[in-house]
Design an enzyme around this catalytic site. Structure first.
Site, PDB file in Angstrom:
ATOM      1  N   LYS A 144       0.736  -1.221   0.080  1.00  8.25           N
ATOM      2  CA  LYS A 144      -0.086  -0.159   0.029  1.00  8.25           C
ATOM      3  C   LYS A 144       0.996   1.331   0.157  1.00  8.25           C
ATOM      4  O   LYS A 144       1.977   1.438   0.888  1.00  8.25           O
ATOM      5  CB  LYS A 144      -0.786   0.103   1.258  1.00  8.25           C
ATOM      6  CG  LYS A 144      -2.184  -0.632   1.140  1.00  8.25           C
ATOM      7  CD  LYS A 144      -3.048  -0.565   2.283  1.00  8.25           C
ATOM      8  CE  LYS A 144      -4.111  -1.228   2.208  1.00  8.25           C
ATOM      9  NZ  LYS A 144      -5.102  -0.977   3.462  1.00  8.25           N
ATOM     10  N   HIS A 253      -8.613   6.231  13.590  1.00 12.29           N
ATOM     11  CA  HIS A 253      -8.766   7.345  12.430  1.00 12.29           C
ATOM     12  C   HIS A 253      -9.552   8.564  13.086  1.00 12.29           C
ATOM     13  O   HIS A 253      -9.363   9.870  12.726  1.00 12.29           O
ATOM     14  CB  HIS A 253      -9.358   6.784  11.185  1.00 12.29           C
ATOM     15  CG  HIS A 253      -8.246   5.952  10.477  1.00 12.29           C
ATOM     16  ND1 HIS A 253      -8.714   4.865   9.783  1.00 12.29           N
ATOM     17  CD2 HIS A 253      -6.783   5.978  10.738  1.00 12.29           C
ATOM     18  CE1 HIS A 253      -7.488   4.146   9.298  1.00 12.29           C
ATOM     19  NE2 HIS A 253      -6.590   4.975   9.959  1.00 12.29           N
TER      20      HIS A 253
HETATM   21  N1  LIG Z   1       1.346   1.411   3.658  1.00 16.66           N
HETATM   22  C1  LIG Z   1       0.899   1.035   4.843  1.00 16.66           C
HETATM   23  O1  LIG Z   1       0.562  -0.278   4.650  1.00 16.66           O
HETATM   24  C2  LIG Z   1       0.859   1.855   6.092  1.00 16.66           C
HETATM   25  C3  LIG Z   1       0.477   1.094   7.251  1.00 16.66           C
HETATM   26  C4  LIG Z   1       0.721   1.824   8.341  1.00 16.66           C
HETATM   27  C5  LIG Z   1       1.045   3.158   8.592  1.00 16.66           C
HETATM   28  N2  LIG Z   1       1.232   3.663   7.355  1.00 16.66           N
HETATM   29  C6  LIG Z   1       1.759   5.136   7.296  1.00 16.66           C
HETATM   30  O2  LIG Z   1       3.060   5.290   7.810  1.00 16.66           O
HETATM   31  C7  LIG Z   1       3.046   6.574   8.496  1.00 16.66           C
HETATM   32  C8  LIG Z   1       3.332   6.379   9.711  1.00 16.66           C
HETATM   33  O3  LIG Z   1       4.836   5.703   9.830  1.00 16.66           O
HETATM   34  P1  LIG Z   1       5.763   6.183  10.931  1.00 16.66           P
HETATM   35  O4  LIG Z   1       5.403   6.017  12.266  1.00 16.66           O
HETATM   36  O5  LIG Z   1       7.124   5.450  10.655  1.00 16.66           O
HETATM   37  O6  LIG Z   1       6.086   7.819  10.639  1.00 16.66           O
HETATM   38  P2  LIG Z   1       7.122   8.617  10.119  1.00 16.66           P
HETATM   39  O7  LIG Z   1       7.860   8.102   8.847  1.00 16.66           O
HETATM   40  O8  LIG Z   1       6.985   9.972  10.472  1.00 16.66           O
HETATM   41  O9  LIG Z   1       8.408   8.135  11.542  1.00 16.66           O
HETATM   42  C9  LIG Z   1       8.271   8.508  12.672  1.00 16.66           C
HETATM   43  C10 LIG Z   1       9.313   9.584  13.258  1.00 16.66           C
HETATM   44  O10 LIG Z   1      10.378   8.752  13.490  1.00 16.66           O
HETATM   45  C11 LIG Z   1      11.403   9.400  12.837  1.00 16.66           C
HETATM   46  N3  LIG Z   1      12.381   8.103  12.490  1.00 16.66           N
HETATM   47  C12 LIG Z   1      12.164   7.043  11.563  1.00 16.66           C
HETATM   48  N4  LIG Z   1      13.197   6.422  11.737  1.00 16.66           N
HETATM   49  C13 LIG Z   1      13.804   6.657  12.678  1.00 16.66           C
HETATM   50  C14 LIG Z   1      15.385   6.222  13.133  1.00 16.66           C
HETATM   51  N5  LIG Z   1      15.720   5.097  12.938  1.00 16.66           N
HETATM   52  N6  LIG Z   1      15.731   6.849  14.188  1.00 16.66           N
HETATM   53  C15 LIG Z   1      15.167   8.121  14.643  1.00 16.66           C
HETATM   54  N7  LIG Z   1      14.112   8.740  14.347  1.00 16.66           N
HETATM   55  C16 LIG Z   1      13.458   7.893  13.305  1.00 16.66           C
HETATM   56  C17 LIG Z   1      10.836  10.189  11.959  1.00 16.66           C
HETATM   57  O11 LIG Z   1      11.758  11.112  11.360  1.00 16.66           O
HETATM   58  C18 LIG Z   1       9.690  10.349  12.428  1.00 16.66           C
HETATM   59  O12 LIG Z   1      10.007  11.717  13.129  1.00 16.66           O
HETATM   60  C19 LIG Z   1       1.877   7.319   8.150  1.00 16.66           C
HETATM   61  O13 LIG Z   1       1.710   8.225   7.275  1.00 16.66           O
HETATM   62  C20 LIG Z   1       0.897   6.005   7.932  1.00 16.66           C
HETATM   63  O14 LIG Z   1      -0.263   6.493   6.958  1.00 16.66           O
HETATM   64  C21 LIG Z   1       1.040   3.002   6.179  1.00 16.66           C
END
Ligand SMILES: NC(=O)c1ccc[n+]([C@@H]2O[C@H](COP(=O)([O-])OP(=O)(O)OC[C@H]3O[C@@H](n4cnc5c(N)ncnc54)[C@H](O)[C@@H]3O)[C@@H](O)[C@H]2O)c1
Length: 370
Positions: A144, A253
């Site tokens: 996705k 959500h």
């Molecule tokens: N495609 C899918 O199936 C699916 C499923 C669930 C969520 N999502 C999407 O994923 C997003 C949320 O993902 P997330 O929580 O990873 O968000 P994100 O990518 O914003 O990461 C969260 C935070 O962690 C930081 N970060 C990431 N890796 C790091 C690391 N190794 N060390 C330090 N900081 C780090 C980022 O800079 C950010 O501040 C949302 O947009 C959601 O819609 C997609």
């Protein structure tokens, strides 16, 4: 400590490799896929400062040259403007159909870059290098991809499977404790939706895993990916069973919309609270025992996670307004809201047969505890 989970999707099959030290081995793992020793990396500044050099060194060790684009971190990067920026940068880099693009970062980068690759030249291959726990156990697997629209989250997107996922569990060491625990909300969800033994294992081992135990982290990521891969393989485009992965998400959500998709409530925190609410509704409907929601909440508290609506700072709208927000969820089909309910821990199912009055009662009770 390296584990591999295969996602058997026929012509779109791929491996998810999980373990510490994978950035250093990225070149060796990716080079068999490359028509020429050159890749484009898209990442964001926060992750780049911590992990980009290690990835580029790992690629260079196998003779692979790389260029990198760094975007701003945060959910607002999943936008039309950044989709345009990524697409044009990849074209400027002369990325061709058989080349490989690497998405280095959390779910934001994975979703955005995956979507750019889905539409660039009608489909370019990409490798997910997820660096957040949420991305390793959830968003990097399953294909996705999306950006957000002003009308809502993830409304513009495509199914586009990665060609490889490298989940380097060492990268989790630099996450803030809050981001780690937010990702843990999705880990716990897998146990709750389909594997009671895994949930019990988490009750015993997740505190040590959150504390940094690498062996436990690899096992938890592997089991989560196995469960997601199995569901995605049976229902790639969410015609039915894949909706189970949305356990807790309809509540989440609504809460995310009510709190402005920001720092007040992270996605995984909303999922965790939403799982508790889904079990509470299931219990009131007589589907599962009264002990089950208590057990979910006890585990969240033991992990030091947000558990109740009272743990969300600031004002929340009333129960009716939250129910209204749930009705705007994109999982609404022909006007009917589908819920993921549970017959017990590890036994979730999708149903549209949930009385709005019971949901209202549960939300009213949860709000009155604030
Ligand atoms: N495609 C899918 O199936 C699916 C499923 C669930 C969520 N999502 C999407 O994923 C997003 C949320 O993902 P997330 O929580 O990873 O968000 P994100 O990518 O914003 O990461 C969260 C935070 O962690 C930081 N970060 C990431 N890796 C790091 C690391 N190794 N060390 C330090 N900081 C780090 C980022 O800079 C950010 O501040 C949302 O947009 C959601 O819609 C997609």
């Amino acid at each position: 400590m390296r584990e591999t989970v295969h996602v058997p999707l026929g012509a779109r099959a791929y491996d998810v490799v999980i373990g510490p030290g994978l950035l250093a081995q990225a070149g060796a793992l990716i080079s068999p896929m490359l028509p020429r020793p050159r890749v484009a990396i898209v990442t964001e500044t926060r992750v780049a400062a911590l992990h980009l050099e290690a990835l580029r060194a790992g690629l260079a060790a196998a003779g692979i040259q790389s260029e990198a684009l760094e975007l701003p971190p945060g959910e607002t990067t999943k936008s039309w403007a950044h989709l345009e920026q990524v697409s044009e940068w990849l074209l400027d880099q002369k990325i061709e159909r058989r080349d490989v693009v690497i998405a280095l970062g959390g779910g934001v980068i994975g979703d955005l870059v995956g979507f750019a690759c889905a539409i660039l030249r009608r489909g370019v291959r990409f490798v997910q290098v997820p660096t957040s726990l949420l991305a390793q156990v959830d968003s990097s697997v399953g294909g996705k991809t999306a950006i957000n629209a002003s009308q809502g989250k993830n409304l513009i997107g495509a199914f586009h499977q990665p060609s490889l996922v490298l989940a380097d569990t060492d990268t989790l060491n630099t996450l803030t404790p809050r981001d780690f625990l937010s990702g843990y909300g999705e880990v716990m969800k897998y146990g709750l939706l389909g594997d009671a033994d895994f949930f019990e294992w988490l009750e015993q081992n997740a505190p040590a895993m959150a504390g940094g135990d690498m062996g436990l982290r690899v096992r938890a990521v592997k089991r989560s990916v196995e469960m997601k891969a199995a569901i995605v393989t049976r229902d790639e485009t969410e015609q039915g069973e894949r909706a189970l992965l949305n356990l807790g998400h309809t509540f989440c959500h609504a809460l995310e919309a009510a709190t402005g998709y920001g720092d007040r409530l992270l996605h995984g925190e909303g999922v965790a609270i939403g799982c508790g609410l889904a079990f509470e509704v299931s219990s009131r409907l007589g589907l599962c025992s009264q002990e089950d929601p208590s057990r979910v909440r006890a585990h969240l508290k033991a992990m030091g996670m947000k558990t109740d609506l009272s743990d969300i700072p600031g004002e929340l709208p009333g129960a009716g307004a939250l129910l209204e927000l749930m009705g705007q969820d994109k999982k609404v089909v022909a006007g009917t809201l589908n819920f993921v309910m549970a017959r017990g821990i590890g036994d979730a199912f999708v149903t549209s047969d949930v009385s709005g009055d019971v949901v209202l009662d549960v939300l009213n009770d949860a709000l009155s505890m604030r």
